[in-house]
Scaffold this motif. Structure first.
Motif, mmCIF file in Angstrom:
data_model
loop_
_atom_site.group_PDB
_atom_site.id
_atom_site.type_symbol
_atom_site.label_atom_id
_atom_site.label_comp_id
_atom_site.label_asym_id
_atom_site.label_seq_id
_atom_site.Cartn_x
_atom_site.Cartn_y
_atom_site.Cartn_z
ATOM 1 N N VAL A 42 0.227 4.920 1.962
ATOM 2 C CA VAL A 42 -0.132 3.783 1.032
ATOM 3 C C VAL A 42 0.860 2.672 1.574
ATOM 4 O O VAL A 42 2.163 2.817 1.393
ATOM 5 C CB VAL A 42 -0.147 3.916 -0.540
ATOM 6 C CG1 VAL A 42 -0.372 2.678 -1.147
ATOM 7 C CG2 VAL A 42 -0.995 4.943 -0.773
ATOM 8 N N LEU A 43 0.328 1.497 2.092
ATOM 9 C CA LEU A 43 1.000 0.319 2.707
ATOM 10 C C LEU A 43 0.756 -0.918 1.757
ATOM 11 O O LEU A 43 -0.330 -1.022 1.241
ATOM 12 C CB LEU A 43 0.872 0.201 4.045
ATOM 13 C CG LEU A 43 1.280 1.559 4.869
ATOM 14 C CD1 LEU A 43 0.586 1.417 6.331
ATOM 15 C CD2 LEU A 43 2.500 1.949 4.677
ATOM 16 N N SER A 44 1.539 -1.761 2.013
ATOM 17 C CA SER A 44 1.331 -3.311 1.579
ATOM 18 C C SER A 44 0.481 -4.038 2.788
ATOM 19 O O SER A 44 0.543 -3.525 3.945
ATOM 20 C CB SER A 44 2.531 -4.068 1.113
ATOM 21 O OG SER A 44 2.123 -5.320 0.963
ATOM 22 N N THR A 45 0.005 -5.167 2.407
ATOM 23 C CA THR A 45 -0.684 -6.041 3.817
ATOM 24 C C THR A 45 0.379 -6.279 4.693
ATOM 25 O O THR A 45 -0.006 -6.664 5.917
ATOM 26 C CB THR A 45 -1.300 -7.049 3.095
ATOM 27 O OG1 THR A 45 -0.726 -7.732 2.134
ATOM 28 C CG2 THR A 45 -2.796 -6.668 2.448
ATOM 29 N N ASP A 46 1.582 -6.231 4.229
ATOM 30 C CA ASP A 46 2.579 -6.616 5.246
ATOM 31 C C ASP A 46 2.959 -5.364 6.075
ATOM 32 O O ASP A 46 4.120 -5.385 6.770
ATOM 33 C CB ASP A 46 3.734 -7.402 4.872
ATOM 34 C CG ASP A 46 4.629 -6.495 3.768
ATOM 35 O OD1 ASP A 46 4.307 -5.270 3.368
ATOM 36 O OD2 ASP A 46 5.532 -7.244 3.094
ATOM 37 N N GLY A 47 2.610 -4.340 5.694
ATOM 38 C CA GLY A 47 2.940 -2.898 6.616
ATOM 39 C C GLY A 47 3.974 -2.142 6.048
ATOM 40 O O GLY A 47 4.214 -1.043 6.496
ATOM 41 N N SER A 48 4.475 -2.893 5.276
ATOM 42 C CA SER A 48 5.590 -2.214 4.223
ATOM 43 C C SER A 48 5.093 -0.752 3.331
ATOM 44 O O SER A 48 4.027 -0.999 2.846
ATOM 45 C CB SER A 48 6.687 -2.914 3.417
ATOM 46 O OG SER A 48 5.668 -3.507 2.499
ATOM 47 N N PRO A 49 5.850 0.275 3.509
ATOM 48 C CA PRO A 49 5.275 1.296 2.491
ATOM 49 C C PRO A 49 5.418 1.290 1.027
ATOM 50 O O PRO A 49 6.252 0.136 0.681
ATOM 51 C CB PRO A 49 6.195 2.581 2.859
ATOM 52 C CG PRO A 49 7.377 1.810 3.431
ATOM 53 C CD PRO A 49 7.157 0.504 3.995
ATOM 54 N N GLN B 258 -6.252 8.745 6.785
ATOM 55 C CA GLN B 258 -6.538 7.552 6.356
ATOM 56 C C GLN B 258 -5.615 6.667 5.490
ATOM 57 O O GLN B 258 -5.047 7.401 4.606
ATOM 58 C CB GLN B 258 -7.956 7.329 5.519
ATOM 59 C CG GLN B 258 -8.468 6.029 5.099
ATOM 60 C CD GLN B 258 -8.966 5.319 6.458
ATOM 61 O OE1 GLN B 258 -9.350 5.638 7.455
ATOM 62 N NE2 GLN B 258 -9.167 3.948 6.483
ATOM 63 N N ASP B 259 -5.064 5.779 6.091
ATOM 64 C CA ASP B 259 -3.986 4.838 5.357
ATOM 65 C C ASP B 259 -4.685 3.746 4.312
ATOM 66 O O ASP B 259 -5.831 3.522 4.708
ATOM 67 C CB ASP B 259 -3.237 3.786 6.415
ATOM 68 C CG ASP B 259 -2.194 4.967 7.001
ATOM 69 O OD1 ASP B 259 -1.829 5.989 6.818
ATOM 70 O OD2 ASP B 259 -1.780 4.188 8.179
ATOM 71 N N ILE B 260 -4.172 3.561 3.364
ATOM 72 C CA ILE B 260 -4.521 2.921 2.081
ATOM 73 C C ILE B 260 -3.659 1.528 2.022
ATOM 74 O O ILE B 260 -2.639 1.800 2.016
ATOM 75 C CB ILE B 260 -4.559 3.542 1.042
ATOM 76 C CG1 ILE B 260 -5.442 4.713 0.928
ATOM 77 C CG2 ILE B 260 -5.088 2.698 -0.324
ATOM 78 C CD1 ILE B 260 -6.937 4.552 1.253
ATOM 79 N N ILE B 261 -4.267 0.142 2.424
ATOM 80 C CA ILE B 261 -3.674 -0.863 2.364
ATOM 81 C C ILE B 261 -4.036 -1.502 0.972
ATOM 82 O O ILE B 261 -4.802 -1.841 0.729
ATOM 83 C CB ILE B 261 -4.080 -1.701 3.545
ATOM 84 C CG1 ILE B 261 -4.087 -0.834 4.719
ATOM 85 C CG2 ILE B 261 -3.051 -2.947 3.715
ATOM 86 C CD1 ILE B 261 -2.664 -0.319 5.064
ATOM 87 N N LEU B 262 -2.986 -1.674 0.220
ATOM 88 C CA LEU B 262 -3.070 -2.476 -1.105
ATOM 89 C C LEU B 262 -2.672 -3.957 -1.136
ATOM 90 O O LEU B 262 -1.773 -4.348 -0.024
ATOM 91 C CB LEU B 262 -1.882 -1.698 -2.190
ATOM 92 C CG LEU B 262 -2.290 -0.404 -2.456
ATOM 93 C CD1 LEU B 262 -1.244 -0.002 -3.622
ATOM 94 C CD2 LEU B 262 -3.624 -0.244 -2.973
ATOM 95 N N VAL B 263 -2.983 -4.657 -2.016
ATOM 96 C CA VAL B 263 -2.900 -6.053 -1.856
ATOM 97 C C VAL B 263 -1.842 -6.385 -3.117
ATOM 98 O O VAL B 263 -2.158 -6.112 -4.217
ATOM 99 C CB VAL B 263 -4.317 -6.794 -2.190
ATOM 100 C CG1 VAL B 263 -4.141 -8.420 -2.048
ATOM 101 C CG2 VAL B 263 -5.278 -6.780 -1.117
ATOM 102 N N PRO B 264 -0.767 -7.084 -2.536
ATOM 103 C CA PRO B 264 -0.015 -7.795 -3.661
ATOM 104 C C PRO B 264 -0.697 -8.445 -4.682
ATOM 105 O O PRO B 264 -1.644 -9.166 -4.394
ATOM 106 C CB PRO B 264 1.108 -8.579 -2.960
ATOM 107 C CG PRO B 264 1.149 -8.066 -1.542
ATOM 108 C CD PRO B 264 -0.458 -7.699 -1.244
ATOM 109 N N ALA B 265 -0.327 -8.456 -5.869
ATOM 110 C CA ALA B 265 -1.179 -8.782 -7.142
ATOM 111 C C ALA B 265 -1.436 -10.339 -7.102
ATOM 112 O O ALA B 265 -2.475 -10.866 -7.272
ATOM 113 C CB ALA B 265 -0.056 -8.375 -8.505
#
Length: 296
Positions: A121-128, A269-276
């Motif tokens: 699970v990663l952020s849109t900037d690639g950080s875990p 599969q990686d999951i990419i989350l969006v900062p709020a």
């Protein structure tokens, strides 16, 4: 009626009430709705409500097959570049999923073909994103969710796990299969009356939450399913179609915790989350664009 709706104290609820009344009255006038048709609709909605139980949501199913759920999902989760897209919650989510550790199985033995699910699970900037909560649920190998069994005594083929410090997750599951949505209720009768099928392609549900990020409800759809182009509830998105890998290695199967055999399916599969804050900005931009188009 509109004058009465004006008395609603809450501004948003007042707007919704007026819009609902307007559209309902317009529908009745445009279709020249008969008294018999009105009564049939009343009895249908009554039957939908009566079919609902704490473990079965016929009302969500109705929303799903009419495409309403998909529209609400699209409006509230506008795509953000690089992020994992959302998909439908569906009517088979329950609140009693047990907690598991990484590497555990969400399915009891014998529920279907072995599958291992892993990724980050990663952020849109690639950080875990560490310690993200992943809630996941699926059908068994017969195409049924646990809450479709009359003798259900505990949750199965569902669970919650957390990512590690590097955002990694992994768990044992079963290979999901395509299945018919319930046809024994009023929604099933509606589909028959419309000449539509009631099949969903195989998929794995996931709901991911982490502080500072937009909650993501999504699903992964293995490629090649015959129903993937005609999902009865319009849940499939191209970016959510994934490849499954067949692994034949007895040592690897034991290493991943499978009790027997030398073969399992791997879903990576990686999951990419969006900062709020980024999600809020995307929603506001989408809402402005929708309002502008509606005014044209």
């Amino acid at each position: 009626m509109l004058k009465l709706a004006e008395q609603t104290p809450d501004e948003r609820k007042r707007f919704l009430a007026k819009a609902l009344v307007n559209h309902l009255h317009q529908f009745v006038r445009e279709t020249s709705l008969t008294t018999d048709e009105w009564m049939e609709a009343i009895l249908f909605l009554t039957a939908v409500g009566q079919k609902c139980t704490p473990l079965r949501q016929e009302m969500i199913l109705l929303s799903d097959v009419l495409g309403v759920s998909a529209v609400v999902d699209a409006q509230n989760n506008p795509p953000v570049h690089g992020a994992t897209e959302s998909s439908l919650l569906g009517p088979f989510f329950t609140e009693d999923a047990p907690d598991y550790e990484n590497g555990d199985s969400i399915a009891s033995d014998g529920k279907g073909g072995y599958m291992y699910v892993e990724g980050r699970v990663l952020s849109t900037d690639g950080s875990p994103v560490p310690n993200a909560m992943i809630e996941t649920w699926e059908t068994d190998g017969h195409g049924f969710y646990d809450n479709q069994y009359a003798n259900r005594d505990k949750p199965d083929c569902r669970g919650r796990i957390r990512t590690d410090k590097d955002g990694r997750f992994g768990y044992r599951a079963v290979v999901p299969v395509a299945y018919p949505i319930p046809g024994d209720g009023p929604v099933g009768a509606l589909l028959l009356g419309m000449g539509r099928h009631n099949m969903r392609p195989n998929h794995l549900h996931m709901m991911i939450e982490a502080p500072g990020f937009k909650k993501l409800t999504t699903a992964l759809y293995p490629e090649g399913d015959e129903w993937i182009e005609s999902d009865a509830v319009f849940g499939v998105k191209k970016s959510l179609v994934v490849k499954l890998e067949k692994v034949r290695d007895e040592a690897e199967a034991r290493k991943r915790g499978f009790p027997r055999g030398d073969t399992f399916t791997l879903l990576k599969q990686d999951i990419i989350l969006v900062p709020a804050e980024k999600s809020k900005q995307a929603f506001e931009e989408n809402a402005k664009a929708a309002a502008k188009n509606a005014a044209v």
